[in-house]
Design an enzyme around this catalytic site. Structure first.
Site, PDB file in Angstrom:
ATOM      1  NE  ARG A  36      -7.829   8.468  15.025  1.00 38.79           N
ATOM      2  CZ  ARG A  36      -6.578   8.118  15.298  1.00 38.79           C
ATOM      3  NH1 ARG A  36      -5.988   8.599  16.378  1.00 38.79           N
ATOM      4  NH2 ARG A  36      -5.918   7.303  14.524  1.00 38.79           N
ATOM      5  CE  LYS A 193      13.437   5.298   5.416  1.00 34.12           C
ATOM      6  NZ  LYS A 193      14.218   5.383   6.680  1.00 34.12           N
ATOM      7  N   GLY A 350      -2.446   6.559   8.205  1.00 37.16           N
ATOM      8  CA  GLY A 350      -2.433   8.020   8.317  1.00 37.16           C
ATOM      9  C   GLY A 350      -2.232   8.759   7.008  1.00 37.16           C
ATOM     10  N   GLY A 373      -1.679   1.821  12.909  1.00 40.25           N
ATOM     11  CA  GLY A 373      -0.975   0.577  13.178  1.00 40.25           C
ATOM     12  C   GLY A 373      -1.873  -0.643  13.182  1.00 40.25           C
TER      13      GLY A 373
END
Length: 391
Positions: A36, A193, A350, A373
């Site tokens: 990053r 999930k 991620g 996100g």
């Protein structure tokens, strides 16, 4: 939407508040992955080249609105200076007077924005204070663009604003993948999930031509079709939701690809005894931990037909061999198509980045997003406040 870049701004002699993401992993006094940090270097370099002085804003960890020395950006300062090849001035409590006393080409790093509860509350007082320090705002932190914080949206509404190089590259890549893509478009969505990716799946079946579902969430779709998945991770309570998504895919003409064969084992550990069975033959005492070779062949055939690929999430329990085989094989195939110019491939999230790095495929993808996100919310079709504020 229209947004300005550094090329549209006059930065000569200006102090440029630059929101970056240097929220890097840190252990034993060292930054363990400086990806990053490396990715913000072009923006800082270009601001300096245009005669501006970058005043860097960033968060680090989750201090919950209170100062915490373990989450001070002082810890990241040495790695930042190494990446830039120059000294960086660190300020805990900045003032315009202090900043203006510095040379015109100074690079400044301000302490963790989240040390104040006003940051995440998008408090107008904090936004006003940040705006008072500088002349121009540059947002280069796409990964924080899904949050309406003082340092992402509040300050953008008070100053001439633009996207940094990383932010602009990210927005262009996502526009190419979902906004106005070359078709056919294939999306790979994996992970544990269904519940965490309901909005994503619902949006993608309206946007893409082929949707590959892998990982633990594939088990929920299989179970919804009446297929026994043994002791596998499965959200049986979401069977009806899975059926609704499958029906929506049929309505929109999106082809849904689920595993045809699976790799099963009785225990989840490295080197566990595993076997490949047809998807309908999962033993009652076994867990599905990866997609099988026939499934991979089916996926790669879809890649051959595609012009654009969006990838989020692994196809199996990639962290532990041999359950990384499907992810590795499919990723390597997509990487080859990308290298040859046959496929525009965009990936993010991620686990996704970790999985593609593990497969030695990441460097060959057209674009890898470091955002988690924000990447997901963009794929879900949501408006990102940090991007909207630049318009």
């Amino acid at each position: 939407m229209a947004w300005k870049t550094l090329d549209d701004m006059d930065l000569d002699g200006k102090r440029v508040l630059t929101r970056v993401d240097i929220n890097v992993p840190f252990e034993d006094g060292q930054v363990t992955d400086d990806t990053r940090i490396q990715r913000i270097v072009p923006t800082i370099t270009d601001i300096l080249a245009k005669g501006g002085s970058p005043i860097l804003l960033a968060h680090f960890g989750r201090p919950k609105g209170k100062p915490n020395p373990e989450m001070s950006l002082r810890l990241v300062l040495p790695a930042l200076e190494t990446a830039l090849g120059r000294d960086v001035v660190f300020m805990e409590r900045p003032s315009r007077e202090e900043i203006d006393a510095l040379p015109g080409d100074a690079v400044v790093l301000i302490e963790n924005t989240r040390f104040s509860p006003m940051e995440e509350a998008n408090d107008p007082e904090m936004a006003q204070f940040l705006a008072s320090l500088v002349d121009v705002f540059c947002n280069d932190a796409f990964s924080a663009a899904h949050r309406a914080h003082a340092s992402t949206t509040g300050v953008a509404e008070l100053l001439p604003s633009c996207a940094g190089r990383l932010m602009a590259a990210e927005l262009r890549a996502l526009e190419a993948a979902l906004g106005d893509p070359k078709r056919p478009v294939v999306a790979v969505v994996g992970g544990a999930k269904v519940s965490t990716k309901l909005d994503l799946l619902s949006n993608l079946v309206e946007k893409v031509d082929i949707l590959v579902i892998g990982g633990g969430m594939a088990n929920t779709f299989l179970a919804a079709q009446g297929i026994s998945v043994g002791k596998s991770l499965c959200e049986h309570d979401l069977a009806e939701t899975a059926r609704e998504i499958a029906e929506k895919a049929m309505t929109t003409g999106c082809e849904l690809l689920l595993p045809r064969d699976v790799v099963v084992a009785r225990e989840f550990k490295a080197g566990a005894d595993a076997e490949t069975v047809k998807v309908e033959d999962c033993p009652d005492d076994a867990m599905i931990l990866d997609a099988g070779p026939d499934s991979v062949a089916h996926i790669t055939q879809a890649f051959d037909r595609a012009k654009t690929l969006i990838w989020n999430g692994p196809l199996g329990a990639f962290e532990i061999p041999p359950f990384d085989a499907a992810t590795n094989a499919a990723a390597a195939y997509a990487a080859g198509l990308s290298r040859s110019g046959k496929l525009v491939s965009v990936a993010g999230g991620g686990d996704t980045v970790a999985a593609l790095n593990k497969a030695d495929a990441a460097e060959s993808f057209t674009y890898i997003s470091t955002a988690g996100g924000a990447f997901l919310e963009w794929m879900e079709g949501k408006t990102l406040p940090g991007v909207a504020a630049l318009g």
